[in-house]
Motif scaffolding. Structure first.
Motif, PDB file in Angstrom:
ATOM      1  N   THR A  23      29.725  46.761  49.651  1.00 54.72           N
ATOM      2  CA  THR A  23      30.600  45.644  49.348  1.00 54.72           C
ATOM      3  C   THR A  23      31.839  46.096  48.582  1.00 54.72           C
ATOM      4  OG1 THR A  23      28.704  44.158  49.293  1.00 54.72           O
ATOM      5  CG2 THR A  23      30.691  43.403  48.175  1.00 54.72           C
ATOM      6  N   TYR A  24      33.002  45.652  49.053  1.00 56.18           N
ATOM      7  CA  TYR A  24      34.259  45.899  48.340  1.00 56.18           C
ATOM      8  C   TYR A  24      34.375  44.911  47.187  1.00 56.18           C
ATOM      9  CZ  TYR A  24      35.744  48.374  52.583  1.00 56.18           C
ATOM     10  OH  TYR A  24      35.844  49.225  53.650  1.00 56.18           O
ATOM     11  N   PHE A  25      35.041  45.335  46.102  1.00 59.17           N
ATOM     12  CA  PHE A  25      35.261  44.437  44.974  1.00 59.17           C
ATOM     13  C   PHE A  25      36.560  44.791  44.266  1.00 59.17           C
ATOM     14  CE2 PHE A  25      32.613  47.922  43.357  1.00 59.17           C
ATOM     15  CZ  PHE A  25      33.329  48.344  42.242  1.00 59.17           C
ATOM     16  N   LEU A  26      37.014  43.887  43.442  1.00 61.06           N
ATOM     17  CA  LEU A  26      38.172  44.095  42.582  1.00 61.06           C
ATOM     18  C   LEU A  26      37.648  44.239  41.168  1.00 61.06           C
ATOM     19  CD1 LEU A  26      41.234  44.116  42.016  1.00 61.06           C
ATOM     20  CD2 LEU A  26      41.123  41.617  41.927  1.00 61.06           C
ATOM     21  N   ASP A  27      37.953  45.357  40.525  1.00 59.38           N
ATOM     22  CA  ASP A  27      37.482  45.635  39.169  1.00 59.38           C
ATOM     23  C   ASP A  27      38.495  45.097  38.169  1.00 59.38           C
ATOM     24  OD1 ASP A  27      36.563  46.598  36.771  1.00 59.38           O
ATOM     25  OD2 ASP A  27      36.524  48.706  37.388  1.00 59.38           O
ATOM     26  N   THR A  28      38.156  43.996  37.543  1.00 59.92           N
ATOM     27  CA  THR A  28      39.044  43.415  36.537  1.00 59.92           C
ATOM     28  C   THR A  28      38.523  43.677  35.121  1.00 59.92           C
ATOM     29  OG1 THR A  28      37.930  41.283  36.749  1.00 59.92           O
ATOM     30  CG2 THR A  28      39.909  41.623  38.090  1.00 59.92           C
ATOM     31  N   SER A  29      37.573  44.592  34.998  1.00 58.60           N
ATOM     32  CA  SER A  29      37.044  44.921  33.674  1.00 58.60           C
ATOM     33  C   SER A  29      38.115  45.633  32.846  1.00 58.60           C
ATOM     34  CB  SER A  29      35.796  45.807  33.795  1.00 58.60           C
ATOM     35  OG  SER A  29      36.129  47.071  34.330  1.00 58.60           O
ATOM     36  N   THR A  30      37.980  45.561  31.548  1.00 55.99           N
ATOM     37  CA  THR A  30      38.956  46.153  30.644  1.00 55.99           C
ATOM     38  C   THR A  30      39.057  47.660  30.814  1.00 55.99           C
ATOM     39  OG1 THR A  30      38.498  44.398  29.056  1.00 55.99           O
ATOM     40  CG2 THR A  30      39.629  46.332  28.219  1.00 55.99           C
ATOM     41  N   ASN A  31      37.916  48.322  30.942  1.00 58.08           N
ATOM     42  CA  ASN A  31      37.926  49.787  30.996  1.00 58.08           C
ATOM     43  C   ASN A  31      37.889  50.357  32.413  1.00 58.08           C
ATOM     44  OD1 ASN A  31      35.333  49.143  31.679  1.00 58.08           O
ATOM     45  ND2 ASN A  31      34.353  50.401  30.113  1.00 58.08           N
ATOM     46  N   GLN A  32      37.976  49.501  33.420  1.00 61.95           N
ATOM     47  CA  GLN A  32      37.966  49.920  34.820  1.00 61.95           C
ATOM     48  C   GLN A  32      36.778  50.819  35.147  1.00 61.95           C
ATOM     49  OE1 GLN A  32      42.459  50.936  34.874  1.00 61.95           O
ATOM     50  NE2 GLN A  32      41.891  50.572  36.987  1.00 61.95           N
ATOM     51  N   ALA A  33      35.604  50.445  34.678  1.00 63.02           N
ATOM     52  CA  ALA A  33      34.414  51.272  34.883  1.00 63.02           C
ATOM     53  C   ALA A  33      33.384  50.606  35.796  1.00 63.02           C
ATOM     54  CB  ALA A  33      33.774  51.573  33.527  1.00 63.02           C
ATOM     55  N   LYS A  34      33.767  49.556  36.490  1.00 64.75           N
ATOM     56  CA  LYS A  34      32.829  48.843  37.348  1.00 64.75           C
ATOM     57  C   LYS A  34      32.404  49.736  38.514  1.00 64.75           C
ATOM     58  CE  LYS A  34      32.321  44.438  39.695  1.00 64.75           C
ATOM     59  NZ  LYS A  34      32.899  43.125  39.931  1.00 64.75           N
ATOM     60  N   ARG A  35      31.085  49.827  38.739  1.00 63.47           N
ATOM     61  CA  ARG A  35      30.554  50.665  39.818  1.00 63.47           C
ATOM     62  C   ARG A  35      29.813  49.846  40.871  1.00 63.47           C
ATOM     63  NH1 ARG A  35      26.754  54.049  36.696  1.00 63.47           N
ATOM     64  NH2 ARG A  35      25.901  54.349  38.768  1.00 63.47           N
ATOM     65  N   PHE A  36      29.475  48.622  40.520  1.00 58.05           N
ATOM     66  CA  PHE A  36      28.663  47.801  41.408  1.00 58.05           C
ATOM     67  C   PHE A  36      29.359  46.472  41.666  1.00 58.05           C
ATOM     68  CE2 PHE A  36      25.813  50.483  38.877  1.00 58.05           C
ATOM     69  CZ  PHE A  36      25.244  51.234  39.893  1.00 58.05           C
ATOM     70  N   CYS A  37      29.065  45.884  42.812  1.00 58.30           N
ATOM     71  CA  CYS A  37      29.727  44.636  43.206  1.00 58.30           C
ATOM     72  C   CYS A  37      29.216  43.435  42.435  1.00 58.30           C
ATOM     73  CB  CYS A  37      29.548  44.407  44.706  1.00 58.30           C
ATOM     74  SG  CYS A  37      27.838  44.091  45.216  1.00 58.30           S
ATOM     75  N   SER A  38      28.011  43.545  41.910  1.00 53.16           N
ATOM     76  CA  SER A  38      27.402  42.385  41.258  1.00 53.16           C
ATOM     77  C   SER A  38      26.365  42.845  40.238  1.00 53.16           C
ATOM     78  CB  SER A  38      26.701  41.512  42.306  1.00 53.16           C
ATOM     79  OG  SER A  38      25.602  42.221  42.861  1.00 53.16           O
ATOM     80  N   PRO A  39      26.003  41.961  39.313  1.00 50.35           N
ATOM     81  CA  PRO A  39      24.909  42.295  38.396  1.00 50.35           C
ATOM     82  C   PRO A  39      23.602  42.575  39.131  1.00 50.35           C
ATOM     83  CG  PRO A  39      26.142  40.417  37.565  1.00 50.35           C
ATOM     84  CD  PRO A  39      26.654  40.697  38.956  1.00 50.35           C
ATOM     85  N   ARG A  40      23.397  41.910  40.251  1.00 48.50           N
ATOM     86  CA  ARG A  40      22.165  42.131  41.025  1.00 48.50           C
ATOM     87  C   ARG A  40      22.063  43.583  41.480  1.00 48.50           C
ATOM     88  NH1 ARG A  40      20.822  40.192  46.980  1.00 48.50           N
ATOM     89  NH2 ARG A  40      18.614  40.643  46.987  1.00 48.50           N
ATOM     90  N   CYS A  41      23.154  44.119  42.062  1.00 50.89           N
ATOM     91  CA  CYS A  41      23.138  45.515  42.511  1.00 50.89           C
ATOM     92  C   CYS A  41      23.016  46.465  41.319  1.00 50.89           C
ATOM     93  CB  CYS A  41      24.389  45.840  43.328  1.00 50.89           C
ATOM     94  SG  CYS A  41      24.269  45.331  45.061  1.00 50.89           S
ATOM     95  N   ALA A  42      23.726  46.175  40.243  1.00 55.06           N
ATOM     96  CA  ALA A  42      23.656  47.028  39.054  1.00 55.06           C
ATOM     97  C   ALA A  42      22.230  47.050  38.512  1.00 55.06           C
ATOM     98  CB  ALA A  42      24.628  46.537  37.992  1.00 55.06           C
TER      99      ALA A  42
END
Length: 175
Positions: free
Chosen positions: A142-161
Motif C-alpha cells: 500500500t502506498y501512503f503519504l507520510d505526514t509524521s513530524t520525523n518522516q519515519a513512517k514505515r507502514f500504511c496503518s497501525p494494523r500493519c505496524a
C-alpha cells in the motif's frame, strides 16, 4: 472537498483493486456520490488512471522527480480538472463551500479521474517528493503519504505496524 481529500482519493485509487465494479465502489466508499454512479464501462479508464498513479508514486519512491513530473502531468492532461465552486450540503440551509473538479453533469468516472490526478499533483505541491512511502509489512504494498513530524513512517496503518511488531517480538522470543 479540499485538496487533502483529493490526495486521499489518489492514494485510494492507486491502492484499489480495480478488477471489478464492486471492488472499486468499496475503495471509494467515502465518496458514495461517485461510487454509486460508476459503471462497468468506467473500469478501463479507472485502471488506466490507477496505473498512472502507481507509476508516478513509484517514481517518487525512487527519488526520480523528472519521471514523477511527466507521469503526473500525463494524468492531468488526460483527465484535466475543471474546477467549480459549489455550496451544497451545509447545515441549516447555510452553504458548505467547496471545490469540485468536474462540472455538475460530468460522468462520475471523469470526476474520479480528475480528482485523483489533481490530488496527487496537490500532494506533491503541499508535501514535496520525499514524504511518499510504500508499506514495509509483508504482503502489503500500500502506498501512503507520510505526514509524521520525523518522516519515519514505515507502514500504511497501525494494523500493519502492529502485525509486523508482533511477528518480530515472537521471532525474538523463539530465539
Amino acid at each position: 472537498m479540499d485538496s487533502a481529500d483529493y490526495t486521499a482519493v489518489a492514494l485510494r485509487l492507486a491502492n484499489a483493486d480495480l478488477s471489478s465494479l464492486t471492488a472499486v465502489r468499496a475503495a471509494l466508499h467515502d465518496e458514495p456520490w461517485w461510487a454509486d454512479r460508476l459503471h462497468e464501462s468506467d473500469l478501463a479508464v479507472l485502471r488506466e488512471v490507477g496505473a498512472g498513479l502507481r507509476r508516478a508514486l513509484d517514481a517518487l519512491l525512487a527519488d526520480d522527480g523528472d519521471t514523477a513530473l511527466v507521469e503526473i502531468n500525463n494524468l492531468l492532461a488526460a483527465h484535466p480538472p475543471r474546477p467549480r465552486l459549489s455550496g451544497h450540503g451545509g447545515r441549516d440551509g447555510a452553504p458548505n463551500w467547496h471545490v469540485h473538479v468536474a462540472g455538475p453533469d460530468a460522468p462520475a468516472v471523469d470526476e474520479v479521474a480528475a480528482a485523483a490526478a489533481w490530488g496527487l499533483a496537490q500532494g506533491v505541491v503541499q508535501h514535496g517528493t520525499t514524504r511518499w512511502g510504500r508499506c514495509q509489512a509483508e504482503s502489503c504494498d500500500t502506498y501512503f503519504l507520510d505526514t509524521s513530524t520525523n518522516q519515519a513512517k514505515r507502514f500504511c496503518s497501525p494494523r500493519c505496524a502492529n502485525r509486523m511488531h508482533v511477528a518480530a517480538f515472537r521471532a525474538r522470543r523463539r530465539s
